[in-house]
Design an enzyme around this catalytic site. Sequence first.
Site, mmCIF file in Angstrom:
data_model
loop_
_atom_site.group_PDB
_atom_site.id
_atom_site.type_symbol
_atom_site.label_atom_id
_atom_site.label_comp_id
_atom_site.label_asym_id
_atom_site.label_seq_id
_atom_site.Cartn_x
_atom_site.Cartn_y
_atom_site.Cartn_z
ATOM 1 N N ASP A 40 0.816 -1.214 0.000
ATOM 2 C CA ASP A 40 0.000 0.000 0.000
ATOM 3 C C ASP A 40 0.857 1.276 0.000
ATOM 4 O O ASP A 40 2.100 1.202 -0.087
ATOM 5 C CB ASP A 40 -0.932 -0.044 1.225
ATOM 6 C CG ASP A 40 -2.298 0.567 0.949
ATOM 7 O OD1 ASP A 40 -2.432 1.413 0.059
ATOM 8 O OD2 ASP A 40 -3.257 0.180 1.675
ATOM 9 N N ASP A 82 -9.436 3.648 -3.401
ATOM 10 C CA ASP A 82 -10.214 2.462 -3.039
ATOM 11 C C ASP A 82 -11.628 2.484 -3.619
ATOM 12 O O ASP A 82 -12.298 3.521 -3.647
ATOM 13 C CB ASP A 82 -10.340 2.356 -1.512
ATOM 14 C CG ASP A 82 -9.102 1.729 -0.896
ATOM 15 O OD1 ASP A 82 -8.080 1.604 -1.581
ATOM 16 O OD2 ASP A 82 -9.158 1.380 0.299
#
Lengths: 410, 410, 410, 410
Positions: free
Chosen positions: C146, C206
């Site tokens: 991430d 996201d």
Amino acid sequence: MFRFLPLLSLLAGAHALENGLARTPQMGWNTWNHFGCGISEELILSTARVIVQKGLKDLGYEYVLIDDCWQAPERDPKTKAPVADPKKFPHGIKHVADEIHKMGLKLGIYSDAGSRTCAGFFGSLDYEEIDAKQYAAWKVDYLKYDNCYNEGRSGTPQISQQRYAAMSKALNATGRPILYSMCNWGEDQPWNWANTIANSWRISGDIHDSFKRFDERCPCTQVLDCKFAGYHCAVTRIIDFAAPLGQKGGPGHFNDLDMLEVGNGGMTYDEYVTHFSMWAILKSPLILGNDLTAMSDETFSIITNEAIISVNKDVMGSAANRIWKQEVAGGDLQLWVGWLTNWDTVVALMNTGEETIKTSVAIADVFTDGSDWSRKAAYNLYDLWELEDNDGRRYGKYQGVVRGHIQNVH
Amino acid sequence: MFRFLPLLSLLAGAHALENGLARTPQMGWNTWNHFGCGISEELILSTARVIVQKGLKDLGYEYVLIDDCWQAPERDPKTKAPVADPKKFPHGIKHVADEIHKMGLKLGIYSDAGSRTCAGFFGSLDYEEIDAKQYAAWKVDYLKYDNCYNEGRSGTPQISQQRYAAMSKALNATGRPILYSMCNWGEDQPWNWANTIANSWRISGDIHDSFKRFDERCPCTQVLDCKFAGYHCAVTRIIDFAAPLGQKGGPGHFNDLDMLEVGNGGMTYDEYVTHFSMWAILKSPLILGNDLTAMSDETFSIITNEAIISVNKDVMGSAANRIWKQEVAGGDLQLWVGWLTNWDTVVALMNTGEETIKTSVAIADVFTDGSDWSRKAAYNLYDLWELEDNDGRRYGKYQGVVRGHIQNVH
Amino acid sequence: MFRFLPLLSLLAGAHALENGLARTPQMGWNTWNHFGCGISEELILSTARVIVQKGLKDLGYEYVLIDDCWQAPERDPKTKAPVADPKKFPHGIKHVADEIHKMGLKLGIYSDAGSRTCAGFFGSLDYEEIDAKQYAAWKVDYLKYDNCYNEGRSGTPQISQQRYAAMSKALNATGRPILYSMCNWGEDQPWNWANTIANSWRISGDIHDSFKRFDERCPCTQVLDCKFAGYHCAVTRIIDFAAPLGQKGGPGHFNDLDMLEVGNGGMTYDEYVTHFSMWAILKSPLILGNDLTAMSDETFSIITNEAIISVNKDVMGSAANRIWKQEVAGGDLQLWVGWLTNWDTVVALMNTGEETIKTSVAIADVFTDGSDWSRKAAYNLYDLWELEDNDGRRYGKYQGVVRGHIQNVH
Amino acid sequence: MFRFLPLLSLLAGAHALENGLARTPQMGWNTWNHFGCGISEELILSTARVIVQKGLKDLGYEYVLIDDCWQAPERDPKTKAPVADPKKFPHGIKHVADEIHKMGLKLGIYSDAGSRTCAGFFGSLDYEEIDAKQYAAWKVDYLKYDNCYNEGRSGTPQISQQRYAAMSKALNATGRPILYSMCNWGEDQPWNWANTIANSWRISGDIHDSFKRFDERCPCTQVLDCKFAGYHCAVTRIIDFAAPLGQKGGPGHFNDLDMLEVGNGGMTYDEYVTHFSMWAILKSPLILGNDLTAMSDETFSIITNEAIISVNKDVMGSAANRIWKQEVAGGDLQLWVGWLTNWDTVVALMNTGEETIKTSVAIADVFTDGSDWSRKAAYNLYDLWELEDNDGRRYGKYQGVVRGHIQNVH
């Protein structure tokens, strides 16, 4: 419902600069918006006394902030340490800090991540360690750190981060908890990298005491890749800038929408109410910028609204998000929703248009992220500016009236 | 009113390159716009004589500037020092400087922060120290420093700053005050970083002798992140570019809108008046670009307007801001307001449309930053092109007539 | 026809990270979309059992992925190696991996190219080698990596590439084949440089379980220079982002449109069908994000459509391209075409509008890159959601019906 | 008139990569557009023979260019030198070069400033010196240098320049004049920095054999800060990209609009005429991309138009500029004007719309940069596709007919 929980965890767990400060957005008063360079020990201390006497301290306004122009013309020629202007501060900064601390308040100071401050005094670029040590020795509790004369050290997040991280490291090295308030005007997307080095970061050029007057001195119409922060930014422009950024703030690290203009005379009562309310629910620091020694009752009533302040101080530190924005005559109508602890929710309808609007809001819009359950539940609705439960439980949608240049915050 | 003062302090206190030059925008004459590479000692000196004889020197036009093409094909093969073209300058640059100085004028020269100048002669990139020393030895007073063939050393403010700071440092090291005129065409936002290294910086590609002919050779329609400066930029395009940038100039460091085209034949009288007026109130250097030895009376009358020049020379060095811009037939109508010393204010209405417009301006628009007092006061209004008090005190709003392609400057 | 061949060669020959993995887009299940931080060994293993029992493994869903929040509060104080939360994973990660491997599945883990993970646990920035070794020692088969708290190490492809290449190198150095799933949200155009260091790269913020609700939390409307990835990105927004990027994927290196939301409740059946179909033909990894232990038959029917999965698994690995996009009431109608092996072609008509549309598609639009021959040929047409040959050979154009919020995939 | 001269000097004096090549844009033939990876010694030599036999060599088509896929799977394991595919080139590249040279032609080869070529073969990044030496040893005369798999070494002009300058330096070091054709697709504004390191530079993603079909595979609609070059770029899109860039080319250094598609079948005769004409007057390299061994008479007639080629070969090397662009039904009408030696001027009217247009052009638009004299003079007007003086002298404006998808070039 179920999916909501992880998100809460995420926000609660977010890590910031580890100095333990600003668990909720800092509150206080700053010299610049009203007094500019016309500052002095007398001004600082007399204002601090008002903060205590009028109960502002008890509401959370604890930081008394000296902005630019406190400096002597040059640094100490031998030690290179910063020196205060002996006329404005005849007893030095430490004396002011001591007096402030006696009142139970905290003192902040100002410098610049460049060769000069915006007003032309010595800057801290490449003097970070010397300056941080001096601030700590003076017992300073807060540093606002500006961006003028930065010698071109910008252009990528990495370049800007290194410049601002140098002061963060220097402040931490002093061992004194000093709230670090970054003021790089949103250059190079500080919301992406300032969270681990600062307690707050400005997102725009300087505020102007105007609700919605457009001005090319604040030329950007979008925040995400603005190449010229400028100044003279109207309140609604800054709110537009803040809209996508709320997700980047949290306990210990907040978006800073700039100091308040409430009471400085450029806006109407309704506009100041909107300004104050939006700053609060967007979890901006609430730094007063008016002359506290000569304040109207109206101004006092706005900045002391405990219900609004309590939203700002909610421990989740989660900024409201803009759910929609609709064009109306002469402006737009906006719905903002914020999550609070204990499943409370703050809802704001902001109308920047010229006319009063009668409207309704779908409950589904308020709970876009919630479960079926949340969308079907009943709620108590409080108007935070009326402080009464205006008719209580509602189902399915909210109906109400939003006057021009005003918002209702629930 | 009160809040106006700090801002004044801010501007007055701003620090720039500390060579003491350009406290107001530089004025003079440059070879390029009219003569391009067709230059010589004879041209320079004969033009200088005209500057003195016609009184231009007394008005402030003091710099005589040699642009590109003064160089020999190569540097000195041994010392690597720059060498002038022996045909164009048979007695060398020092001789020209001496002659210019005898007339009470100053001499400027040109080079480039790249491997080649725009016309293909040797550039100064990585030769900064050698070249600065030679210029100082030649008694040169001014350097225009261009941006061609920069070998890709651009792309962030930091990269560009380092390239231009190298020459700034080299010029300062000579001990001779040499006005440093950066010409990087606005790449990488020089207004944010050139103030501490240069006396002025160009904000756009080269000017074209046209009022508003759009041309893809100057393709950007916005200045803030223009990726291709080009050339052939019309006057109104450059004015649009300048609109947000005025806040970045001040005594010792000014935005440069490029050299003047007044008298070169591509615009009407009204358009040249607008061009000259806007350059003046935007605090651009006023560098003449026409053939001074063969100038019409009309041209002479424009470039010698003392009222306009005095606005440019106002010691505050504060550029006018655009307050609003309204569409009109074939263009737009713009209101510009600038602060001068002693609370004087310069107001310009610029009409880029095709038709004469009868309009009025709200006094509140002129004093958007002032106090209630300023907005309600009475003012004397002077037309700087009529040089008479056209009917004196006015209240509440100004009414007048703005012809197409013209502006009224008050 | 002739000119088509080289292009095929080009795609087939493209080189990626040389770990031999992800020859077609990876398939599996991840904890985050449904469970967030609420994870445990029990959850992982019980879900893995369902994957086997319900036949999902046989369809290709082989990776069981632990997302954020698996970590202990701190690294091992001596070795600095990562440590799992002993409450959530009482037997450690290696035990989970062993159990997963016994079922014939593979295990994935999560970390972050920053100082902290998004949920605030320790990140891997500057710990790449230690962490990769530990993952390999645990027998982990997959890493999702991430981008939170990246300390400003972004802003050019070069800066971001170096940060992500450090982990790629560390994973390769372990000798264990570990699928490397980059999650930098599309910052700095990873599609241009991630192909040689990773098996897949995220292209957006996201996903949100919504078909087309716009939200400023995912503020960019274009993908190519988005300066703020955000989160809460609706399915149709991500599809818009993916449109130009298909050319950058291929065997071993794919664009990742984020994990699936099918079955999480925020969309209708038709919308989930579209979501799943588009992910498949755009050659995104197909990572389930719902609760597999409590799945409706409808959800099961979508995620087990073998025809759609087989398109995703086509060995050419060539993503569909958007041929056109037309406005319709409340949205748009889009034509997508993808090349498969053996001259098969997948065609999708996506309708994001509110109404059912009867339309036709020119065969010439389907074969824009082919020869005259391809445009004139006859084809068998199969509806991949009906699984029958709906009336077979067609000439010249396709006529059909596309319901609102649905697509037909042929 | 007077002011026109310096500009000519400027262009004539511009300095480029000092290998003495490409004083006018290079001409030749390349394998990629028609044959892709389907190449061989036989194809190269048989095509070269056609170039000689059909008189194309005499018209200036002198470079025979091998594009991607000539390589063996790997470099020489010991020397790391590049190796050709022994099946496609059984006698090696040097043999091909010798044969080509015997015909009086020159040979070009292809590599990539990345770890892999676009088709996946070994790239030259960090192998520049080895590879340049090998090319010189093979007697290669030309290098096309691509941009795939560049490992993120891009994002500012500086980063990209360093990557491409490495090969430029290596080629120069060989002592063999090798034309250096940069193909970085316009990333990081090569027109600003490639002029001193390369003879030409691509400005866009790969051309597609289509006149104006929009495709998201070539997603940018502007050239100045395109973040994704893509491929599948239609002819009119590339012409739009070229519009502002002409000023950056000149003898020895040209904008490259990509190889020609004339004769490959995707456009009409009129469209190919426009494609070829615009490439010529924009001073793009003219690199044929069709199968010369099976060419129609129509194709032959286009690529052998001596009048058009002579404009491309004009020694000034000055690209035409777009003077205006007007919307018409289904497209636009554009006026392009270019300066040639001896005060000749090339004028093109391009109509991308669907209908034939009868229009007139003001002479003042043709001579926007000239003197009054030039605007009032009389001219002979030749149609370069009719090759006759169509009615000779005209005054004040030109009237004519422009068919849809066609241009008239005068």
